[in-house]
Design an enzyme around this catalytic site. Structure first.
Site, PDB file in Angstrom:
ATOM      1  N   LYS A 181       2.982  25.582 -22.254  1.00 23.34           N
ATOM      2  CA  LYS A 181       3.624  24.333 -21.829  1.00 23.34           C
ATOM      3  C   LYS A 181       4.990  24.199 -22.504  1.00 23.34           C
ATOM      4  O   LYS A 181       5.081  23.948 -23.705  1.00 23.34           O
ATOM      5  CB  LYS A 181       2.782  23.105 -22.196  1.00 23.34           C
ATOM      6  N   CYS A 289      15.110  23.282 -36.515  1.00 13.12           N
ATOM      7  CA  CYS A 289      14.091  22.906 -37.506  1.00 13.12           C
ATOM      8  C   CYS A 289      14.507  23.291 -38.914  1.00 13.12           C
ATOM      9  O   CYS A 289      14.212  22.587 -39.858  1.00 13.12           O
ATOM     10  CB  CYS A 289      12.763  23.539 -37.138  1.00 13.12           C
ATOM     11  N   GLU A 388      14.001  13.901 -41.221  1.00 15.81           N
ATOM     12  CA  GLU A 388      14.647  14.873 -40.332  1.00 15.81           C
ATOM     13  C   GLU A 388      15.439  14.115 -39.269  1.00 15.81           C
ATOM     14  O   GLU A 388      14.877  13.304 -38.542  1.00 15.81           O
ATOM     15  CB  GLU A 388      13.585  15.741 -39.664  1.00 15.81           C
TER      16      GLU A 388
HETATM   17  P1  NAD Z   1       7.701  16.988 -30.061  1.00 12.62           P
HETATM   18  O1  NAD Z   1       6.702  17.157 -31.147  1.00 12.62           O
HETATM   19  O2  NAD Z   1       8.000  15.642 -29.577  1.00 12.62           O
HETATM   20  O3  NAD Z   1       7.275  17.833 -28.775  1.00 12.62           O
HETATM   21  C1  NAD Z   1       6.984  19.195 -28.845  1.00 12.62           C
HETATM   22  C2  NAD Z   1       6.075  19.581 -27.697  1.00 12.62           C
HETATM   23  O4  NAD Z   1       4.821  18.914 -27.850  1.00 12.62           O
HETATM   24  C3  NAD Z   1       6.587  19.204 -26.324  1.00 12.62           C
HETATM   25  O5  NAD Z   1       6.223  20.229 -25.423  1.00 12.62           O
HETATM   26  C4  NAD Z   1       5.820  17.922 -26.010  1.00 12.62           C
HETATM   27  O6  NAD Z   1       5.652  17.666 -24.636  1.00 12.62           O
HETATM   28  C5  NAD Z   1       4.480  18.197 -26.656  1.00 12.62           C
HETATM   29  N1  NAD Z   1       3.746  17.024 -27.070  1.00 12.62           N
HETATM   30  C6  NAD Z   1       4.230  15.790 -27.378  1.00 12.62           C
HETATM   31  N2  NAD Z   1       3.223  14.982 -27.759  1.00 12.62           N
HETATM   32  C7  NAD Z   1       2.082  15.715 -27.703  1.00 12.62           C
HETATM   33  C8  NAD Z   1       0.715  15.447 -28.008  1.00 12.62           C
HETATM   34  N3  NAD Z   1       0.323  14.265 -28.455  1.00 12.62           N
HETATM   35  N4  NAD Z   1      -0.190  16.447 -27.859  1.00 12.62           N
HETATM   36  C9  NAD Z   1       0.197  17.661 -27.434  1.00 12.62           C
HETATM   37  N5  NAD Z   1       1.460  17.971 -27.110  1.00 12.62           N
HETATM   38  C10 NAD Z   1       2.412  17.012 -27.266  1.00 12.62           C
HETATM   39  O7  NAD Z   1       8.974  17.762 -30.638  1.00 12.62           O
HETATM   40  P2  NAD Z   1      10.400  17.923 -29.972  1.00 12.62           P
HETATM   41  O8  NAD Z   1      11.087  16.618 -30.092  1.00 12.62           O
HETATM   42  O9  NAD Z   1      10.297  18.602 -28.662  1.00 12.62           O
HETATM   43  O10 NAD Z   1      11.044  18.987 -30.988  1.00 12.62           O
HETATM   44  C11 NAD Z   1      11.646  18.613 -32.146  1.00 12.62           C
HETATM   45  C12 NAD Z   1      10.751  18.873 -33.337  1.00 12.62           C
HETATM   46  O11 NAD Z   1      10.318  20.217 -33.376  1.00 12.62           O
HETATM   47  C13 NAD Z   1      11.505  18.669 -34.635  1.00 12.62           C
HETATM   48  O12 NAD Z   1      10.728  17.917 -35.529  1.00 12.62           O
HETATM   49  C14 NAD Z   1      11.697  20.074 -35.167  1.00 12.62           C
HETATM   50  O13 NAD Z   1      11.836  20.192 -36.533  1.00 12.62           O
HETATM   51  C15 NAD Z   1      10.478  20.773 -34.677  1.00 12.62           C
HETATM   52  N6  NAD Z   1      10.719  22.219 -34.616  1.00 12.62           N
HETATM   53  C16 NAD Z   1      10.122  23.017 -35.551  1.00 12.62           C
HETATM   54  C17 NAD Z   1      10.356  24.387 -35.546  1.00 12.62           C
HETATM   55  C18 NAD Z   1       9.697  25.302 -36.544  1.00 12.62           C
HETATM   56  O14 NAD Z   1       9.684  26.495 -36.330  1.00 12.62           O
HETATM   57  N7  NAD Z   1       9.142  24.772 -37.614  1.00 12.62           N
HETATM   58  C19 NAD Z   1      11.181  24.935 -34.580  1.00 12.62           C
HETATM   59  C20 NAD Z   1      11.773  24.093 -33.647  1.00 12.62           C
HETATM   60  C21 NAD Z   1      11.520  22.722 -33.670  1.00 12.62           C
END
Ligand code: NAD
Length: 485
Positions: A181, A289, A388
């Site tokens: 997804k 991230c 963050e």
């Molecule tokens: P997000 O957590 O809002 O969403 C990430 C994914 O999860 C999306 O596909 C979203 O649709 C899905 N999602 C949202 N709520 C969900 C739920 N309750 N259950 C299951 N799936 C759900 O994150 P974002 O805003 O897309 O990305 C930004 C975040 O990602 C930042 O906090 C960043 O630090 C983190 N990030 C971490 C890394 C790493 O390698 N550690 C890399 C990139 C981004």
């Protein structure tokens, strides 16, 4: 300047059991550089997720995937990488249109690493093995490394195809089948990946793609037919996933947020450190991230360093992401823009000094762009030093000795990455060992390689992606006893 686009964008479909299918609900995916709709994407229903999981389960248990030699599996992953390489210009453009990141980054960093990661794990397919163990004479005992099963891959919007490849590569190399997804903001490259997976010859049901928002993610996490969740995203959602996955005792690996300290000692090569600090926070619009979002400067170099830094930041003005010369693209969405602007207001309110930037701007009268922003006079307990921001906003702090900066750097919930700039080798290693972070860069920032593990300490998650350690997270270990008596 407006740059002509080459990619053709058709409405999205779901990839289930090797077929592209539609569903009842749809939503728009938007180009953040223009605020224009790119196309419509399917919001998968719970029934669609059921169908995708059933297809993945069938492909795992009775399809050709399970019976095929590991070398053939490796060859298919390699072929997928080659097809991505063949279509690199189109994929880079799709990524830039959907996410707003400069084409310079999509074309020269994201896509080449996707290809590297898949080539790297194609090689692993033939190198996954158990052990024979000498227990006692009357027994023959050995271990097998088997696929975990059906894996749900949930991806964020900041590195859409790249972070999908970090999971897809090891998942497929180990013989799992997947339900992928992508983030609702950036589904286009994942959908193109689905087409290339079919073209590469991956059997039907091995790669299934369901698009949509949090509800689709929740259906995947709750599903009893899924054995493991590999998630990258925010810490808040990571926690929710962990709670929800506990009902079915799914394996979970979580790559979450960060607030990485970038520590500059007075004895470093200051010009390199300035470039590293710029790259650390403004690469990927700071929607990274492992962004070096907390800059710790040894007090005596503060003024000189900040002068140089501000000079460079001012030259990095936002521009059309499709222009190859652009280094600062568009913030991914209006919603993310509001979040980042909220942090800029919080920084001002808490008494930090806005040294440059801080304003939303448009390019050609359109889009969600933000000036590169630097705050000075930040203290470690301010919101902009603790949370963050996920945007091009740097918080600069000062320190006077190594012990003090280690304590400040570690006083934060996150532990994804850190950097240390100094010419003193001993100090570099001493400080690196004391930092609670999954990656430490010395005299550089942000380097990655398919062969090196990446992941977090503390609230940045657990499990490691990339490198050989990822293989452990996509396999189960079975012990076999044969009675030789
Ligand atoms: P997000 O957590 O809002 O969403 C990430 C994914 O999860 C999306 O596909 C979203 O649709 C899905 N999602 C949202 N709520 C969900 C739920 N309750 N259950 C299951 N799936 C759900 O994150 P974002 O805003 O897309 O990305 C930004 C975040 O990602 C930042 O906090 C960043 O630090 C983190 N990030 C971490 C890394 C790493 O390698 N550690 C890399 C990139 C981004």
């Amino acid at each position: 300047m407006t740059v002509a686009t080459k990619a053709t964008i058709s409405p999205g479909r779901l990839l289930i059991d090797g077929q592209w299918v539609d569903s009842a609900q749809h939503f728009d995916t938007v180009n953040p550089a223009t605020a224009e709709v790119l196309t419509q994407i399917v919001e998968a229903s719970a029934a669609d997720v059921d169908a995708a999981v059933a297809a993945a389960r069938k492909a795992l248990e009775s399809g050709p995937w399970r019976k095929m030699p590991a070398s053939e599996r490796g060859r298919l992953i390699w072929r997928l990488a080659d097809l991505i390489e063949k279509n690199i210009a189109e994929l880079a453009e799709l990524e830039t249109l959907d996410n707003g990141k400069p084409i310079f980054e999509s074309r020269n960093v994201d896509m080449p690493m996707v290809i590297d990661v898949l080539h790297y794990y194609a090689g692993w397919a033939t190198k996954i093995h158990g052990e024979t163990v000498n227990t006692f004479d009357g027994a023959f005992t050995y271990t097998l490394r088997e696929p975990v099963g059906v894996v749900g891959l949930i991806i964020p919007w900041n590195f859409p195809l790249l972070l999908a490849s970090w999971k897809l590569g090891p998942a497929l190399a180990c013989g799992n089948t997947i339900v992928l997804k992508p983030a609702e903001q950036t589904p286009l490259t994942a959908l193109r990946l689905g087409e290339l997976a079919i073209e590469a010859g991956l059997p039907a049901g091995v790669v299934n793609i369901v698009t949509g928002g949090p509800e689709v993610g929740k259906s995947i996490v709750r599903h009893s037919g899924i054995d493991k969740i590999a998630f990258t995203g925010s810490t808040a959602v990571g926690k929710e996933i962990m709670r929800s996955a506990s009902d079915t005792l799914k394996r979970v690996t979580l790559e979450l947020g960060g607030k990485s300290p970038n520590i500059v000692f007075a004895d470093s090569d200051l010009d390199s450190a300035v470039r590293g600090a710029i790259n650390g926070i403004f690469y990927g619009k700071g929607e990274v991230c492992n962004a070096g979002s907390r800059l710790f400067l040894e007090s005596k170099i503060q003024d000189e360093f900040l002068d140089k830094l501000i000079g460079r930041a001012k030259k990095m003005q936002p521009a059309d992401p499709l222009d190859p010369k652009t280094r600062m693209g568009a913030i991914v969405s209006q919603e993310q823009m509001q979040t980042v602007l909220g942090y800029i207001e919080a920084g001002k309110k808490e008494g930090a000094k806005l040294l440059t930037g801080g304003n939303q701007v448009s390019v050609g009268g359109k889009g969600y762009f933000l000036e590169p922003t630097i705050f000075g006079g930040v203290s470690n307990d301010m919101k902009i030093a603790q949370e963050e921001i996920f945007g091009p906003v740097l918080a600069a702090l000062t320190f006077d000795d190594p012990d003090q900066v280690v304590a400040l750097a570690n006083t934060n919930p996150y532990g994804l990455a850190a950097a240390v700039w100094t010419k003193d080798v001993k100090k570099a290693h001493q400080v690196s060992r004391q930092l609670r972070a999954g990656t430490v860069w010395i005299n550089t920032y942000g380097l990655m390689d398919a062969s090196l593990p990446f992941g977090g300490y503390k609230s940045s998650g657990f499990g490691r992606e990339l490198g050989m350690h990822a293989i452990e997270h996509y396999t189960e270990l079975k012990t076999v006893w044969l009675n030789m008596g």
